[in-house]
Write a protein that holds these residues in place. Structure first.
Motif, short mmCIF file in Angstrom:
data_model
loop_
_atom_site.label_atom_id
_atom_site.label_comp_id
_atom_site.label_asym_id
_atom_site.label_seq_id
_atom_site.Cartn_x
_atom_site.Cartn_y
_atom_site.Cartn_z
N TYR A 356 52.39 -9.35 43.27
CA TYR A 356 52.41 -7.95 43.70
C TYR A 356 53.83 -7.59 44.09
N LEU A 365 45.21 -6.96 49.55
CA LEU A 365 45.31 -7.83 48.38
C LEU A 365 44.02 -8.59 48.11
N ILE A 415 51.84 -4.94 39.26
CA ILE A 415 51.06 -6.18 39.40
C ILE A 415 51.22 -6.99 38.13
#
Length: 531
Positions: A356, A365, A415
């Motif tokens: 990330y 997360l 991502i």
């Protein structure tokens, strides 16, 4: 004001009492689920609806459910709930995916004993006053080879029990890692090897396009002569007509089925066969399992209605309301990245490394990881959801690692998911633009900018002239409209990729046409849930 829950199917009194003890008002009307009109008349009074399989939660019913916030299904199957319609109405749908695993696994083991020792036929014969001891010559399970197709939650329990019976266990499961196989005490094999080696075969996979008729006529012909087959998973995994032919020829010695292609199964080509044991979908039917799932759904619904905590939801992640507003597009992106990985590999996954970068690194997360994992796993198991995904990954021995880092590149946030198998690493990265639409920005280290659609085509090839024309011409000849066409390459004359956003699903024959040109290293049709 205390939330109100309606229980419209049979649920244990202990489960009903859980609602009361937690401060939830509950009306227990177990016959109401079968009365569609009365249920529709009363449903607007309730915040929650607890059901089993009799109540049908349809789009029409949901239109009347003006105050409904959550539907809880005591059990894993939610065929009786219109999940897309519930999602549109903002109604959470929960199930209890692990409450009956042991019961179903035990039923498979019981069915294996039944066909090994011909217990149902021997029982009927003895009740009829016959004493046909010499007729019922069974076989031992000891030292026999059991082939387990699907070594997930239930399949893993079956493996454990079979090892305890001193059987040799071989397992076929694309997501079974070497480490997990070692923990279970089984040998990981490909499907053809399992068919060739197994004395008994038991199935524990969901019904998908990949698993439908996994025991087809051709695959039954590959089995060891005299094999015994057990299916307590899903109807449609075994070709019933082909199984009958194999039973009549002696290729299959016996079969035990708890599930059928059409249920309720009032008729089947297998009914009446002396070497077939049948039960009416009893896999989850024990007192303990029914009690477990009832207690579990009562706890889950109470938690949500009183505290907002979400467990085993099929249509939303475990995030707070504040987080959801910001994370929505990123959750979709995470699921798409996982789905790309899941559809691109048939190998056991050892690890998922999720990076990330930038502002997304400060979000929830755990939920994003779950979305990635669920996306990966759904290719093989559509029952996986955002909550169960980490559990399933752990059971399969998949190591999930997460890395956060400050903004390092062109994008404010992105991502990147890297999948690791014994043979390769494969990565894909994406971001969300200001319009909230997720996009792929890198595949295999090659930079791209690809809008994500429901139907996509992904190809890899050497960077040579003619690829664009070939793809466009082939799509045009087959009536497939291209909404978006993105190319990328690692360098002039080196590795190149193309990703096409199509207006409709692509016919497998079109893929075969492209493959036959010899211009592509790989051609893959991809599907994404963009709703």
């Amino acid at each position: 004001m205390a939330p109100r829950v309606l229980v419209s199917d049979e649920l244990s009194e202990t489960a009903v009492q859980i609602f009361r003890d937690r401060g939830v008002e509950v009306d227990y009307l177990p016959k109401l689920g079968k009365d569609k009109e009365k249920l529709a008349e009363l449903i607007s009074q309730y915040d929650g609806l607890a059901i089993r399989s009799a109540t049908k939660v349809t789009e029409k019913l949901l239109e009347s459910a003006t105050n409904l916030k959550v539907v809880g299904r005591a059990g894993i199957g939610v065929d009786n709930v219109d999940i897309p319609a519930a999602s549109k109405k903002g109604v959470i749908v929960m199930n209890t995916p692990f409450g009956n695993s042991i019961t179903t696994a035990e039923h498979a083991i019981a069915m294996m004993f039944a066909v090994a020792r011909q217990i149902p036929e021997a029982n009927a014969s003895t009740h009829a006053g016959k004493w046909e001891k010499s007729r019922f010559m069974g076989v031992e399970l000891f030292n026999k080879t059991l082939g387990v197709i699907g070594a997930g939650n239930i399949g893993g329990i079956v493996c454990n029990r079979a090892v305890g019976l001193h059987m040799k266990v071989v397992a076929y499961d694309p997501f079974l890692s070497d480490e997990r196989a070692k923990q279970l005490g089984v040998t990981k094999v490909e499907l053809d090897e399992l068919l060739h080696r197994a004395d008994f075969i038991t199935l524990h996979v969901p019904l998908t396009d990949k698993t439908r008729n996994i025991l087809s006529k051709d695959n039954l012909a590959k089995t060891k002569k005299g094999v015994r087959i057990i299916n307590c998973a899903r109807g449609g995994l075994v070709d019933e007509v082909a199984l009958l032919e194999a039973l009549n020829s002696g290729q299959v010695a016996a079969a035990a089925l708890d599930v059928f292609e059409v249920e309720p199964a009032t008729e089947s080509p297998l009914f009446g066969h002396a070497n077939v044991v049948c039960t009416p979908h009893l896999g989850a039917s024990t007192t303990e399992a029914q009690e477990n799932v009832a207690l579990q759904v009562a706890e889950q619904m109470s938690d949500y209605l009183l505290t907002g905590a979400v467990q085993n939801a099929l249509n939303m992640p475990s995030v707070t309301a504040e987080e959801a507003a910001v994370m929505g597009p990123w959750l979709k992106l995470a699921a798409h990245l996982g789905a790309f990985i899941g559809q691109m590999t048939d190998e056991p996954i050892k690890a998922l490394n999720i990076l990330y970068d930038g502002t997304v690194a400060g979000m929830n997360l755990a939920a994003l990881n779950s979305a990635v994992i669920a996306g990966v796993m759904k290719a093989a198991n559509p029952d996986v959801n955002l909550v169960s995904a980490p559990i399933v990954a752990k059971e399969r021995g998949i190591q999930v690692s997460t890395t956060r880092q400050d903004k390092t590149g062109t994008f404010d946030a992105y991502i990147k998911v890297t999948m690791v198998t014994d043979k390769r690493e494969r990565s894909v990265a994406g971001t969300c633009f200001s319009d909230g639409k997720p996009r792929f920005i890198q595949i295999k280290g090659i930079n791209i900018d690809a809008e994500i659609g429901a139907h996509m085509l992904y190809t890899t090839n050497d960077d040579v002239p003619g690829i664009i024309g070939l793809l466009g011409m082939t799509m045009g000849k087959n009536g497939v409209n291209i909404a978006n066409f993105t190319l990328g390459r690692s360098g002039v004359g080196q590795d190149a990729i193309a990703i096409l956003y199509l207006d409709q699903a692509i016919d497998p024959k079109v893929l075969e046409t492209l493959e036959s040109t010899g211009m592509f290293q790989s051609v893959k049709a991809l599907q994404f849930d963009v709703a």
